[in-house]
Write an enzyme that holds these catalytic residues in place. Structure first.
Site, PDB file in Angstrom:
ATOM      1  N   ARG A 270      -5.358   4.751   5.582  1.00  0.00           N
ATOM      2  CA  ARG A 270      -5.595   5.272   6.933  1.00  0.00           C
ATOM      3  C   ARG A 270      -5.374   6.778   6.964  1.00  0.00           C
ATOM      4  O   ARG A 270      -4.351   7.277   6.480  1.00  0.00           O
ATOM      5  CB  ARG A 270      -4.659   4.594   7.944  1.00  0.00           C
ATOM      6  CG  ARG A 270      -4.910   3.095   8.041  1.00  0.00           C
ATOM      7  CD  ARG A 270      -4.097   2.430   9.117  1.00  0.00           C
ATOM      8  NE  ARG A 270      -4.293   0.989   9.089  1.00  0.00           N
ATOM      9  CZ  ARG A 270      -3.675   0.115   9.877  1.00  0.00           C
ATOM     10  NH1 ARG A 270      -2.803   0.551  10.772  1.00  0.00           N
ATOM     11  NH2 ARG A 270      -3.915  -1.174   9.778  1.00  0.00           N
ATOM     12  N   ARG A 285       4.871   5.906   8.294  1.00  0.00           N
ATOM     13  CA  ARG A 285       3.458   6.114   8.626  1.00  0.00           C
ATOM     14  C   ARG A 285       2.785   6.810   7.441  1.00  0.00           C
ATOM     15  O   ARG A 285       2.893   8.013   7.269  1.00  0.00           O
ATOM     16  CB  ARG A 285       3.333   6.948   9.903  1.00  0.00           C
ATOM     17  CG  ARG A 285       1.941   6.935  10.512  1.00  0.00           C
ATOM     18  CD  ARG A 285       1.925   7.703  11.829  1.00  0.00           C
ATOM     19  NE  ARG A 285       2.763   7.087  12.827  1.00  0.00           N
ATOM     20  CZ  ARG A 285       2.389   6.088  13.626  1.00  0.00           C
ATOM     21  NH1 ARG A 285       1.172   5.606  13.524  1.00  0.00           N
ATOM     22  NH2 ARG A 285       3.224   5.580  14.511  1.00  0.00           N
ATOM     23  N   GLU A 357       7.434  -1.447  15.297  1.00  0.00           N
ATOM     24  CA  GLU A 357       6.387  -2.433  15.018  1.00  0.00           C
ATOM     25  C   GLU A 357       6.286  -2.729  13.525  1.00  0.00           C
ATOM     26  O   GLU A 357       6.268  -1.822  12.703  1.00  0.00           O
ATOM     27  CB  GLU A 357       5.042  -1.917  15.517  1.00  0.00           C
ATOM     28  CG  GLU A 357       3.881  -2.853  15.219  1.00  0.00           C
ATOM     29  CD  GLU A 357       2.530  -2.153  15.225  1.00  0.00           C
ATOM     30  OE1 GLU A 357       1.613  -2.679  14.581  1.00  0.00           O
ATOM     31  OE2 GLU A 357       2.410  -1.074  15.850  1.00  0.00           O
ATOM     32  N   SER A 360       1.197  -6.877  14.220  1.00  0.00           N
ATOM     33  CA  SER A 360       0.428  -6.922  15.450  1.00  0.00           C
ATOM     34  C   SER A 360      -0.557  -8.071  15.316  1.00  0.00           C
ATOM     35  O   SER A 360      -1.359  -8.097  14.379  1.00  0.00           O
ATOM     36  CB  SER A 360      -0.313  -5.596  15.660  1.00  0.00           C
ATOM     37  OG  SER A 360      -0.727  -5.444  16.988  1.00  0.00           O
ATOM     38  N   ARG A 404       6.866  -1.530   5.747  1.00  0.00           N
ATOM     39  CA  ARG A 404       7.827  -1.545   6.840  1.00  0.00           C
ATOM     40  C   ARG A 404       8.869  -2.646   6.662  1.00  0.00           C
ATOM     41  O   ARG A 404      10.012  -2.494   7.105  1.00  0.00           O
ATOM     42  CB  ARG A 404       7.104  -1.664   8.182  1.00  0.00           C
ATOM     43  CG  ARG A 404       6.271  -0.431   8.492  1.00  0.00           C
ATOM     44  CD  ARG A 404       5.891  -0.304   9.935  1.00  0.00           C
ATOM     45  NE  ARG A 404       5.263   1.000  10.189  1.00  0.00           N
ATOM     46  CZ  ARG A 404       5.011   1.489  11.393  1.00  0.00           C
ATOM     47  NH1 ARG A 404       5.344   0.798  12.474  1.00  0.00           N
ATOM     48  NH2 ARG A 404       4.445   2.676  11.527  1.00  0.00           N
TER      49      ARG A 404
END
Length: 438
Positions: A270, A285, A357, A360, A404
């Site tokens: 990403r 991130r 988070e 999801s 994570r």
């Protein structure tokens, strides 16, 4: 992608849905008006084409009658009319394609319609907590964040990663590298052996139409990485959802084969174009990270139940790792573009003293299926026979983000001396090691 027929019949409902997603009333109204205008122009042109085709067919029959009656003058006039109609139809087919493309382009940037029970709100502050699991541990004065622990262990290296690739990359070494691998294997084993998912190895490079199918294109092009391939390009997947969901693109499935449940452990890529300045420390991130993805393909009747099931499968990962977490229902303003409803699972990070988070899980209805042309043959409830076709419903979720999860294990299992205890569930994958120490 939304159904233009539904929009035509429910323009007010679409405008209201867009406003729930924090569009202004003016923007929502003008968007709906533009869609209806494009649809009307397309349908009017199709009507004209149909009328011309019908007249061409009738004129062709009249030519035959004129020839039989030896009325050559009438026959020639009719032939000239048919030739003119053919010229119109040739140009008209190009106009039809252009009209179709304009409407498709306009529909492609319209988000999905939230379900009625999705909380209406502006951003993450309006999300609604559904449940909380586990006890948040006491934060000690020696509690550190993951990057502090990793660097002190000499097994997490951001400087060397920057030399190789720039910011937002990490080099893991030794037992931390093994711990990340162990987490991915543990998740795959859980989902395949206990949750009924089929493990799939998928391509990491995909075509534009595949990215369009799961709504990364055109709206999120800036968040993607591309490589040149021949005269075109291929995109690096931002999530295995892209490849897994598109396995059924342009297919008509048997009702008895549903649901299909797939899982994959892949790298994800990403660009994080919209996250400048966010989470710059550590590996929260990243441009490249590992994730275990869950994808379900269902019929229309069972997709909401499948959403609850998928969320529970993702939660089970954290329960087995004995990590505190909470599950929240995202509000309309925080929900993803293609989702109708989303649960976020947030794991407790002692180093940050907050929930973050880690998964999801979203139900998309037929939104992605329309973009992929993925259908199934529903069974007639009375006869049990296949009857027509319908779009499948698609769901996707993280089961969970491996990087994570590594952060969460490091911070929740850290000890005062800087060592990290290994959760019981992971010890078989770590060769029986109970602790990563200095």
């Amino acid at each position: 992608m939304l159904d233009i027929r539904w929009i035509r019949e429910n323009p007010k409902a679409l405008a209201e849905a867009l406003m729930k997603r924090q569009w202004s009333s003016e923007e929502a109204a003008s968007t709906v008006e533009n869609l209806l205008a494009l649809d009307e122009a397309r349908r009017a042109h199709l009507g004209e084409l149909q009328a011309k085709q019908e007249r061409r067919n009738a004129a062709s029959r009249e030519i035959g009658n004129a020839m039989r009656n030896k009325d050559m003058e009438l026959a020639e006039r009719l032939k000239e009319e048919v030739n003119q109609i053919k010229d119109f139809l040739a140009g008209g087919e190009q106009v039809e394609r252009e009209n179709d493309q304009r409407l498709e382009d306009a529909l492609a940037v319209i988000p999905n319609i939230p379900l009625d029970d999705v909380p209406v709100g502006k951003d993450e502050h309006d999300n609604v907590e559904v449940r909380k699991v586990g006890r948040v541990p006491q934060r000690h004065n020696w509690t550190r964040e993951h990057y502090q622990l990793g660097e002190a262990l000499g097994q997490m290296d951001f400087e060397r990663a920057a030399k190789l690739s720039g910011s937002r990359f990490t080099v893991l070494k030794g037992q931390l590298a093994r711990l990340e691998r162990a987490l991915g294997q543990f998740m795959l084993d859980l989902h395949t052996s206990e949750h009924g998912y089929t493990e799939v190895q998928v391509p990491l490079l995909v075509r534009d139409e595949v990215l369009f199918g799961t709504n990364q294109l055109p709206k999120f092009e800036d968040d993607l990485f591309f490589v040149q391939h021949g005269e075109g390009r291929l995109g690096l997947i931002p999530t295995a959802e892209v490849s897994l969901t598109n396995l059924v693109r342009e297919e008509i499935l048997k009702h008895d084969d549903l649901p299909l449940r797939y899982t994959a452990l892949t790298p994800c890529f990403r660009a994080e174009a919209g996250s400048a300045g966010r989470d710059t420390r550590g590996m929260l991130r990243q441009h490249q990270f590992y994730k275990v993805e869950l994808v379900s393909i269902t019929d229309q009747e069972n997709s909401l139940a499948e959403h609850e099931r998928m969320t529970q499968c993702a939660e089970e990962v954290l329960k087995r790792l004995e990590l505190p977490f909470r599950t929240v229902a995202l509000c309309t303003g925080d929900m993803g573009f293609g989702a109708r409803k989303t649960y976020d699972i947030e794991v407790w990070l002692p180093g940050q003293n907050t929930y973050r988070e880690i998964s999801s899980c979203s139900v998309c209805g037929e939104f992605q299926a329309r973009r992929m042309e993925a259908r199934y043959r529903p069974k007639d409830p009375e006869t049990g026979q296949a009857k027509g076709t319908a779009y499948v419903h698609t769901l996707n979720g993280s089961g969970v983000a491996v990087g994570r999860a590594l952060i969460a294990v490091m911070e929740n299992y850290q000890n005062e001396d800087g060592s990290i205890s290994i959760p019981q569930a992971l010890r078989p994958y770590m060769g029986g090691i109970e602790k990563i120490g200095i």
